[in-house]
Write a protein that holds these residues in place. Structure first.
Motif, PDB file in Angstrom:
ATOM      1  N   THR A  23      52.860  53.447  26.858  1.00 55.17           N
ATOM      2  CA  THR A  23      51.383  53.006  27.013  1.00 55.17           C
ATOM      3  C   THR A  23      51.242  51.269  27.062  1.00 55.17           C
ATOM      4  N   TRP A  24      50.870  50.673  27.365  1.00 56.42           N
ATOM      5  CA  TRP A  24      51.111  49.572  27.630  1.00 56.42           C
ATOM      6  C   TRP A  24      49.664  48.514  27.259  1.00 56.42           C
ATOM      7  N   ARG A  25      49.604  47.409  26.549  1.00 52.55           N
ATOM      8  CA  ARG A  25      48.977  46.981  26.606  1.00 52.55           C
ATOM      9  C   ARG A  25      49.289  45.512  26.752  1.00 52.55           C
ATOM     10  N   PHE A  26      47.987  44.679  27.834  1.00 56.25           N
ATOM     11  CA  PHE A  26      48.470  43.363  28.600  1.00 56.25           C
ATOM     12  C   PHE A  26      46.997  42.337  27.917  1.00 56.25           C
ATOM     13  N   VAL A  27      47.494  41.099  27.997  1.00 56.83           N
ATOM     14  CA  VAL A  27      46.363  40.300  27.647  1.00 56.83           C
ATOM     15  C   VAL A  27      46.841  39.060  28.331  1.00 56.83           C
ATOM     16  N   ALA A  28      45.654  38.584  28.733  1.00 58.16           N
ATOM     17  CA  ALA A  28      45.819  37.458  29.720  1.00 58.16           C
ATOM     18  C   ALA A  28      45.290  36.151  28.657  1.00 58.16           C
TER      19      ALA A  28
ATOM     20  N   GLY B 241      38.799  44.957  30.186  1.00 57.36           N
ATOM     21  CA  GLY B 241      37.645  43.881  29.811  1.00 57.36           C
ATOM     22  C   GLY B 241      38.440  42.016  30.058  1.00 57.36           C
ATOM     23  N   VAL B 242      37.072  41.783  30.352  1.00 53.41           N
ATOM     24  CA  VAL B 242      37.205  40.001  30.502  1.00 53.41           C
ATOM     25  C   VAL B 242      35.815  39.179  29.741  1.00 53.41           C
ATOM     26  N   LEU B 243      36.378  38.413  29.156  1.00 53.24           N
ATOM     27  CA  LEU B 243      35.375  37.296  28.170  1.00 53.24           C
ATOM     28  C   LEU B 243      34.510  36.730  29.792  1.00 53.24           C
ATOM     29  N   PRO B 244      33.220  36.944  29.236  1.00 56.73           N
ATOM     30  CA  PRO B 244      32.005  36.736  30.088  1.00 56.73           C
ATOM     31  C   PRO B 244      32.502  35.491  30.953  1.00 56.73           C
ATOM     32  N   ASP B 245      32.557  34.317  29.823  1.00 55.38           N
ATOM     33  CA  ASP B 245      32.946  33.243  30.610  1.00 55.38           C
ATOM     34  C   ASP B 245      34.005  32.510  31.083  1.00 55.38           C
ATOM     35  N   ALA B 246      35.029  33.533  31.476  1.00 62.54           N
ATOM     36  CA  ALA B 246      36.716  33.859  31.920  1.00 62.54           C
ATOM     37  C   ALA B 246      36.506  34.905  33.248  1.00 62.54           C
ATOM     38  N   ARG B 247      34.648  34.981  34.219  1.00 61.18           N
ATOM     39  CA  ARG B 247      35.152  35.439  33.997  1.00 61.18           C
ATOM     40  C   ARG B 247      34.951  35.227  36.034  1.00 61.18           C
ATOM     41  N   ARG B 248      35.223  35.984  37.452  1.00 55.23           N
ATOM     42  CA  ARG B 248      35.398  35.279  38.361  1.00 55.23           C
ATOM     43  C   ARG B 248      36.125  33.762  38.293  1.00 55.23           C
ATOM     44  N   ARG B 249      37.632  34.310  38.179  1.00 57.52           N
ATOM     45  CA  ARG B 249      38.459  33.071  37.577  1.00 57.52           C
ATOM     46  C   ARG B 249      40.078  33.876  37.873  1.00 57.52           C
TER      47      ARG B 249
ATOM     48  N   VAL C 167      41.287  36.369  36.703  1.00 56.54           N
ATOM     49  CA  VAL C 167      41.815  37.229  34.843  1.00 56.54           C
ATOM     50  C   VAL C 167      41.785  38.550  35.356  1.00 56.54           C
ATOM     51  N   GLY C 168      40.843  39.711  35.386  1.00 59.05           N
ATOM     52  CA  GLY C 168      40.868  40.567  35.732  1.00 59.05           C
ATOM     53  C   GLY C 168      41.760  41.120  37.390  1.00 59.05           C
ATOM     54  N   ARG C 169      42.077  40.716  38.120  1.00 50.18           N
ATOM     55  CA  ARG C 169      42.817  40.815  39.192  1.00 50.18           C
ATOM     56  C   ARG C 169      44.666  40.977  38.464  1.00 50.18           C
ATOM     57  N   ALA C 170      44.523  39.064  37.606  1.00 51.44           N
ATOM     58  CA  ALA C 170      45.865  39.186  37.306  1.00 51.44           C
ATOM     59  C   ALA C 170      46.318  40.180  35.866  1.00 51.44           C
ATOM     60  N   LEU C 171      45.533  40.283  35.625  1.00 52.09           N
ATOM     61  CA  LEU C 171      45.654  42.154  34.663  1.00 52.09           C
ATOM     62  C   LEU C 171      46.321  43.738  35.131  1.00 52.09           C
ATOM     63  N   LEU C 172      45.355  43.480  36.169  1.00 49.78           N
ATOM     64  CA  LEU C 172      45.829  44.410  37.338  1.00 49.78           C
ATOM     65  C   LEU C 172      47.150  44.506  37.497  1.00 49.78           C
TER      66      LEU C 172
END
Length: 72
Positions: free
Chosen positions: A23-28, A57-65, A67-72
């Motif tokens: 089990t791995w957890r990654f944080v941006a 999950g990505v904070l609303p203010d950080a979306r469309r930047r 961040v989610g793609r980088a985490l995946l």
């Protein structure tokens, strides 16, 4: 994070305890250290290699930047 829940925390805590090496957890984070988002991934044993995203999950203010793609 605003989407975090106590039930989710218990479920993920049990997964981490049962399979700590799988089990791995990654944080941006921002350069300032502020958390932007996170993802929890479970890697199943054996071949072929299979993984599943359990929580993301990505904070609303950080979306469309990206961040989610980088985490995946």
């Amino acid at each position: 994070l605003p989407y975090w829940s106590d039930d989710g925390a218990r479920t993920l805590g049990a997964l981490f305890a049962a399979r700590p090496r799988r089990t791995w957890r990654f944080v941006a984070r921002e350069r300032s250290g502020a958390v932007l988002g996170h993802v929890v991934v479970f890697v199943a044993p054996g071949l072929p290699a299979v993984a599943g995203v359990y929580d993301m999950g990505v904070l609303p203010d950080a979306r469309r930047r990206g961040v989610g793609r980088a985490l995946l």
